[in-house]
Design a protein around this motif. Sequence first.
Motif, PDB file in Angstrom:
ATOM      1  N   GLN A 168       0.832  -1.199   0.000  1.00  0.00           N
ATOM      2  CA  GLN A 168       0.000   0.000   0.000  1.00  0.00           C
ATOM      3  C   GLN A 168       0.870   1.255   0.000  1.00  0.00           C
ATOM      4  OE1 GLN A 168      -3.278   0.346   2.923  1.00  0.00           O
ATOM      5  NE2 GLN A 168      -2.329   2.280   3.523  1.00  0.00           N
ATOM      6  N   HIS A 172       1.296   4.177  -2.875  1.00  0.00           N
ATOM      7  CA  HIS A 172       1.005   5.581  -2.586  1.00  0.00           C
ATOM      8  C   HIS A 172       2.182   6.494  -2.937  1.00  0.00           C
ATOM      9  CE1 HIS A 172      -2.471   4.700   0.451  1.00  0.00           C
ATOM     10  NE2 HIS A 172      -2.897   4.777  -0.794  1.00  0.00           N
ATOM     11  N   TYR A 187      -4.873   3.896  -7.460  1.00  0.00           N
ATOM     12  CA  TYR A 187      -4.556   2.734  -6.625  1.00  0.00           C
ATOM     13  C   TYR A 187      -5.426   1.556  -7.060  1.00  0.00           C
ATOM     14  CZ  TYR A 187      -3.783  -0.034  -2.375  1.00  0.00           C
ATOM     15  OH  TYR A 187      -3.445  -1.034  -1.504  1.00  0.00           O
ATOM     16  N   GLY A 189      -6.618  -2.379  -5.736  1.00  0.00           N
ATOM     17  CA  GLY A 189      -6.630  -3.430  -4.727  1.00  0.00           C
ATOM     18  C   GLY A 189      -7.125  -4.726  -5.340  1.00  0.00           C
ATOM     19  N   GLY A 205      -1.915  -4.811  -3.163  1.00  0.00           N
ATOM     20  CA  GLY A 205      -2.177  -3.500  -3.722  1.00  0.00           C
ATOM     21  C   GLY A 205      -1.073  -3.068  -4.659  1.00  0.00           C
ATOM     22  N   TYR A 240      -5.824   4.259  -1.450  1.00  0.00           N
ATOM     23  CA  TYR A 240      -6.353   3.041  -0.833  1.00  0.00           C
ATOM     24  C   TYR A 240      -7.740   3.239  -0.226  1.00  0.00           C
ATOM     25  CZ  TYR A 240      -7.099  -0.536   2.707  1.00  0.00           C
ATOM     26  OH  TYR A 240      -7.666  -1.508   3.485  1.00  0.00           O
ATOM     27  N   ALA A 244     -10.635   0.390  -0.561  1.00  0.00           N
ATOM     28  CA  ALA A 244     -10.565  -0.521   0.584  1.00  0.00           C
ATOM     29  C   ALA A 244     -11.643  -1.593   0.486  1.00  0.00           C
ATOM     30  CB  ALA A 244     -10.725   0.260   1.883  1.00  0.00           C
ATOM     31  N   GLY A 286      -3.787  -2.289   3.183  1.00  0.00           N
ATOM     32  CA  GLY A 286      -3.605  -3.087   1.987  1.00  0.00           C
ATOM     33  C   GLY A 286      -2.160  -3.461   1.780  1.00  0.00           C
TER      34      GLY A 286
END
Length: 287
Positions: A168, A172, A187, A189, A205, A240, A244, A286
């Motif tokens: 994660q 980022h 992003y 997931g 992620g 994220y 999520a 994540g």
Amino acid sequence: MLLTVKHTTHYSFAEKVYHGLQRLRLKPKSTHGQEVLEWRMDLVGAKPEADYDDQHFNHTDLVSIEPGGREVVVTCHGTVRTIDNNGVMGTHSGHMPLWCFLRPTPLTRAGNRVRQLVASIDADRENTLDFLHALTRAIGEQVEYVPGTTDASTTAEQALTAGQGVCQDHAHIFISAGRLLDIPMRYVGGYLKMDGLVEQEAGHGWAEAHVPGLGWVGFDISNAICPDERYIRVATGCDYSEAAPVTGIAMGAGETSLDVHLSVDEKLVGTQKQSSGGGGQQQAQGG
């Protein structure tokens, strides 16, 4: 590749819940590189209220926690066929215009460390793809993958300064750096199958950048590769928090504990199954 997934998220509450809602982004869609053959979600301690596509075109289920309950269990079972597109997702679609993926978010807002990282990249910025591959390598060199050192609220700037994080955080930082150069970034997931593992700690992620002439292209910074047929995309967002798997509220719950069980395996039709899997952090964080 035919991938099977079983993903169980178990919440336990210290007190009886008198009101609770959860938003679930746990169902992948058929899209470039993947076809969802079957997907089922079972609920214990909660009931479905509504389902819809959010602003990022993620399938979203809204469920309510049964009053007086002290646990919620969400179990997803599914089979997805995937192919290797060398990370290329293609042209932009969905409700969000591309310029929305240029704006900083609380988790991806660039500070001095991210700006220094971008300035240090020895690559031609006019060649977007080459620059992004160089950025991937630089983040991997500067931020060691260490589970448990960050959480869902850790920003890109904080993770880069600490020099530690998980997938994660890698995503980022990558997103934050790319937006400084006016590259739309988002992003992603989902799930990752890795050789030798079936059971995983949680989901994975990564990030996608919108590259001229190619459209959206995926970059798994933690593994220094572009996503291939081992990846299943589930949800996307500007960071994220918008992708999520589970978010929500539980009034009167007291202290809450979370237990996640996840398996990702390859299904070989007509032959013996091979063991496989992948990993990362999830829910509270994540990958």
